[in-house]
Write a protein that holds these residues in place. Structure first.
Motif, mmCIF file in Angstrom:
data_model
loop_
_atom_site.group_PDB
_atom_site.id
_atom_site.type_symbol
_atom_site.label_atom_id
_atom_site.label_comp_id
_atom_site.label_asym_id
_atom_site.label_seq_id
_atom_site.Cartn_x
_atom_site.Cartn_y
_atom_site.Cartn_z
ATOM 1 N N UNK B 6 34.194 75.391 32.744
ATOM 2 C CA UNK B 6 33.311 76.405 32.156
ATOM 3 C C UNK B 6 33.706 76.642 30.702
ATOM 4 N N UNK B 7 35.014 76.729 30.476
ATOM 5 C CA UNK B 7 35.495 76.943 29.111
ATOM 6 C C UNK B 7 35.021 75.825 28.190
ATOM 7 N N UNK B 8 35.219 74.586 28.653
ATOM 8 C CA UNK B 8 34.860 73.452 27.820
ATOM 9 C C UNK B 8 33.377 73.481 27.473
ATOM 10 N N UNK B 10 31.178 76.023 27.632
ATOM 11 C CA UNK B 10 30.773 77.169 26.817
ATOM 12 C C UNK B 10 31.227 76.980 25.373
ATOM 13 N N UNK B 11 32.497 76.612 25.214
ATOM 14 C CA UNK B 11 33.005 76.464 23.858
ATOM 15 C C UNK B 11 32.282 75.347 23.112
#
Lengths: 278, 297, 424
Positions: B6-8, B10-11
């Motif tokens: 999710x982080x990857x 979204x970022x």
């Protein structure tokens, strides 16, 4: 007795602080006074710049407003959205760079920053071609896009450093609480970063409001052309109208002062927001 | 694991917009300028003539170029020191819980909002040799023999322009420092005060590290604006008398648009771009890394 | 029923008529932005609108003068969207657009307004190339007239100087009375250098220098620098290099300085400050320019490929004709380029300027500003070098300055950058 001494020192300190501030303020005001004084002088009096105005020549303001009226509205329509969008896009870039380590993160940061070094006078012709190719030449949208693009480096740079002071542990905690990665940005980071965002707002507003270069190159019609383009016409090659120029300048500063007051409050609320951290 | 994905995602999405903007609106135009710098072009003609490195070799052999570079170096030294220091000092004074805080803040900020044409006009008057405020003041206090031709004397003209620039741009540092000061957690300052730390100690050990993000930006931006400085010089002296106040940006403008040599102008622009990057980027990289170490231990 | 048919018919006819008239339009880019310049433009455009009510004339002011104009046009050409007409210089700048294939010849308009007859020879050679006309000259500003404060000259009973020696004597007399003889401004030094140049090289030599045929290390050029240093620089007021052109004019108005040589657009500035020509100020030809005038000219040129050629032709026709020139020049404070323009549009001072133009055209030489003759890099460099010399008018600086200029001339000769204007 000891307490009395303490108070005397305190009072002395306050006196020194105020003296320094007032002195600095007076010095800062001298050019402003000259500016305002000239704005109410008729052309006959302008030959004596430092003489006090004999009569109030408000005609300068009338003429300046007549010439710039539409331009001021255009500048508002260009500046307000462009400031919001560029700050937001800058914050988009700043968030991952401040809160996440990944391969190539510093390269991306450097590429974003490199935009700061571009000598703007020289890129105008290619920029003009791009804007025309996009079909947004001579439109508000075109100006928003350009100001956003050229605002990204400074916004990202400042906000990335600002967000970096907010401990990463806070994000981890929020994510554990079930907050989404995007949600953390919109719900928490933007709120915590208020003083920083307010500062970026002010800097961007000033830069876009005073932009002459892009406005001059990327707009053509009265319906879009920003105020600065009109303002520059009071000084021409073989004629000058200093009275009107200064009146126009005073008019152009006023919205900035209002904006500054508005975002000053954000500074202060940001200070309270800082308490959230503990 | 899902969180990492999710982080990857979204970022990645967050970074996409700024990166695309940069590629289209900056990388492309700069690429164009680099190509143009190997050509001769009058800015009007449909054709350009390839001249190889000729623009660069002529540029580096030109005395005028080195005058401009040395003036830019002086601007760099000035911009890093004075507006930053003055902005910080004023921000600290304003932060002392004083009355009329908003008034002072606004006052110091106003000059920064004024358009360069008007700033230049006002300062030209202040510097006017006969009636200008500076020379009148010297006369008044009996120092008439120290009267100067502020912007017309080649040996001091650059410093005079810098002084007007100080008035004009201090508001920038001021805003960033106030915002930085307001972001220092009150508890930190209070606990330092309770511990009996003097102001100088609190400043050095609490405020200054906390002001680091602001300082990094102020210094970097001052450095960049020193290398790109244009408006005030162009309006006040046009780079003169002779070439006394010339900097790279005014030279680039003159060569491109007054002398119809846009290929040469592009060569100056590229040189300026590279110089800025070489001087500023390592600083930014280094300090930004430091910043993380401080924040995240 | 019949009536309804008639109505329909009439409406159809009307629609056809309006469509047939198809409103044409012409956009003018210019940098006449401030004060009298703006009024002159407005007067000119309203004349155009009267004469061509069917054409829609629009304008766009471009701040930053010819420099910014060039940049804007450069961009517009790349986008294939140039204006119909733009405010242009004459000579070198104009020719650079022609050589780049960016301008359309305007021979039809030239013929319609009888360009061969109504413009002076000197002007024609700077707007016609290879037999084709490319621009309509609008006005003539004079940059070789010295303006002086009449009150000061009357008070000290000074005579108008006609030679350099007389000029120096006047300056000394003024200094002795505590008056600064000569106002001057930074960046305008070249405009003071032309008169010494003409008086040392003669009109032919001046033109030859503009054509690149005279060395800058020629003794006569050096002599011109010495005259400039002796007569002008030594008469310059205290701190002149710290002044802009308007601030320098203020010093003349305020009685601190007696004389000023800039373009005759300063007249508009003097007048806006309440000064009356003939009462408060007047002019005389700079020493050495008795049978010569140096002129600065604005012209209108038409880019190739602009939409609506009829609109372009209309605007240029008005610009070249007597009514357009009258409207423009009466407000601009310049002498009309069209020689048939009746002189009754001028005030006293302009009338005197006009009379001199007539006289000099007949008996002497009208010379173009070096700006119009030299390759732009050399013209710009000349400005910087004259400024450098003015800051320090010594023999040593003179050597250095003339050498720098000569080196540049040699480079430009090699590139074939000079134009022989006599042959145009």
């Amino acid at each position: 007795m000891a307490k009395g001494d303490f108070n005397a020192v305190r009072v002395l300190k306050r006196v020194l602080i105020y003296t320094a501030l007032v002195l600095a303020a007076v010095l800062f005001m001298i050019p402003l006074v000259v500016l305002v004084m000239t704005s109410i002088k008729g052309p006959r009096e302008i030959v004596n710049i430092f003489a006090l105005p004999e009569t109030m020549y408000w005609q300068n303001y009338v003429s300046a407003f007549e010439r710039m009226g539409r331009g001021i509205w255009n500048s508002v329509c260009i500046t307000v959205p462009a400031v919001v969008i560029s700050t937001l896009v800058g914050a988009f870039g700043a968030y991952p760079l401040a809160q996440f380590r990944f391969r190539g993160d510093s390269t991306i940061f450097m590429v974003l920053l490199a935009g700061l070094f571009i000598p703007s006078q020289i890129v105008l012709i290619p920029l003009f071609q791009i804007i025309r190719a996009l079909g947004v030449y001579d439109s508000y949208v075109g100006m928003w896009i350009v100001h956003t693009a050229y605002g990204i480096p400074i916004c990202t740079f400042y906000l990335r450093n600002f967000f970096a002071t907010i401990p990463r542990s806070l994000m981890e905690a929020a994510l554990l609480d079930g907050c989404s990665v995007a949600g953390y940005f919109f719900k928490i980071l933007l709120r915590l970063g208020k003083p920083g965002l307010a500062a970026v707002f002010i800097l961007q507003a000033r830069a876009i409001w005073n932009d002459l270069l892009y406005g001059n190159t990327l707009t053509r019609s009265d319906a879009v052309r920003p105020m600065t383009v009109e303002l520059a016409t009071f000084v021409s090659q073989t004629d000058v109208q200093y009275g009107q120029l200064m009146a126009a300048t005073v008019i152009s500063i006023l919205p900035m002062i209002v904006m500054f007051f508005v975002f000053r409050r954000e500074f202060i609320s940001g200070m309270l927001g800082g308490a959230v951290k503990s | 694991m899902r969180l990492e994905t999710e982080k990857k995602l979204t970022f990645g999405a967050f970074l996409l917009i700024p990166l695309v903007c940069i590629l289209v609106f900056m990388v492309y135009p700069i690429g164009k300028s680099i190509v143009l710098s190997f050509h001769r072009w009058d800015g009007i003609s449909p054709e350009t003539t390839y001249v190889g490195l000729r623009n660069y070799s002529r540029l580096f052999a030109d005395v005028r170029f080195w005058t401009a570079v040395s003036n830019n170096a002086r601007w760099l030294a000035f911009s890093l020191a004075l507006p930053t220091a003055l902005g910080l000092a004023l921000a600290l004074l304003i932060d002392q819980k004083i009355k009329g805080e908003s008034l002072f803040q606004t006052l110091f900020f106003i000059p920064y909002t004024i358009t360069p044409v008007a700033v230049a006009s006002v300062w030209r008057w202040l510097y006017e040799p006969r009636n200008g405020l500076f020379n009148k003041f010297l006369q008044l206090i009996g120092l008439a023999k120290y009267r100067q031709i502020w912007i017309g004397d080649p040996s001091i003209a650059t410093y005079s322009i810098m002084f007007s620039s100080l008035w004009w741009t201090t508001g920038f540092a001021l805003v960033l420092y106030i915002s930085g000061l307001r972001n220092i957690p009150q508890e930190l300052l209070e606990s330092a005060t309770v511990d009996g730390a003097r102001f100088s100690q609190r400043f050095r050990f609490v405020m200054l590290p906390q002001l680091l993000p602001s300082t990094i930006v102020v210094l970097a931006m001052s450095g960049i604006s020193a290398l790109r400085v244009f408006d005030l010089i162009y309006s006040l002296t046009g780079g003169g008398p002779g070439y006394a106040t010339e900097v790279l940006a005014t030279m680039m403008f003159d060569v491109s648009f007054n002398r119809f040599e846009q290929g040469m102008g592009s060569a100056i622009a590229v040189t300026l771009f590279v110089l800025s990057a070489v001087i500023i980027l390592p600083y930014v990289y280094h300090t930004s890394k430091n910043l993380e170490d401080i924040t995240n231990g | 029923m019949k009536r309804r048919m008639t109505l329909v018919l009439i409406s159809v006819l009307l629609v056809l008529l309006i469509a047939g008239m198809s409103v044409s339009g012409a956009e003018l880019w210019h940098y006449w932005l401030s004060g009298g310049e703006r009024e002159a433009l407005d007067a000119f455009l309203s004349t155009a609108r009267e004469q061509y009510p069917d054409v829609e004339f629009t304008e766009r002011g471009i701040s930053g003068a010819s420099t910014e104009m060039r940049r804007q046009l450069g961009a517009a050409f790349l986008a294939n969207d140039p204006p119909n007409v733009y405010q242009s210089a004459i000579g070198y700048d104009l020719k650079s657009y022609v050589d780049a294939g960016r301008l359309a010849p305007i021979d039809d308009v030239w013929e319609a307004i009888n360009g061969e007859e109504v413009f002076s020879e000197g002007l024609k050679s700077m707007v016609k190339f290879d037999g084709h006309a490319y621009a309509i000259p609008l006005n003539t500003h004079i940059v070789s007239h010295i303006f002086y404060n009449k009150h000061i000259f009357d008070q000290y009973e000074l005579d108008i100087p006609t030679t350099w020696d007389e000029f120096k004597a006047v300056s000394e007399a003024l200094r002795a009375n505590g008056i600064e003889p000569f106002a001057a401004a930074s960046g305008w030094e070249t405009y003071n250098f032309y008169a010494p140049l003409v008086s040392s090289l003669g009109p032919e030599g001046y033109l030859a220098l503009g054509n690149g045929q005279v060395s800058f290390t020629d003794p006569k050029v050096k002599e011109a620098f010495r005259i400039y240093g002796d007569a002008f620089v030594s008469a310059y007021m205290f701190g002149w290099s710290g002044y802009g052109w308007a601030e320098a004019a203020n010093e003349v108005i305020n009685g601190n300085a007696a004389m000023y040589l800039n373009g005759d657009w300063v007249v508009a500035y003097f007048e806006s400050a309440g000064w009356v020509p003939g009462e408060d100020f007047w002019f005389f030809p700079a020493p050495g320019t008795q049978d010569v005038m140096i002129m600065q000219v604005d012209a209108l040129a038409a880019p190739a490929g602009a939409a609506d050629p009829e609109g372009t032709a209309a605007l240029l026709t008005v610009a070249g004709g007597v009514s357009g020139q009258s409207a423009f020049n009466a407000k601009k404070g310049s002498v009309a380029a069209n020689l048939n323009t009746p002189p009754d549009i001028y005030n006293t001072l302009l009338k005197a300027t006009y009379d001199r133009v007539q006289q000099v055209s007949a008996e002497g030489t009208m010379l173009p500003n070096m700006l119009f003759m030299l390759p732009p890099s050399l013209y710009q460099e000349l400005g910087r070098q004259v400024s450098t010399f003015a800051m320090d008018p010594t023999e040593q600086t003179l050597e250095q300055v003339t050498k720098t200029l000569e080196n540049m001339r040699q480079d430009l000769l090699e590139e074939g950058a000079f134009v022989n204007w006599n042959a145009m």
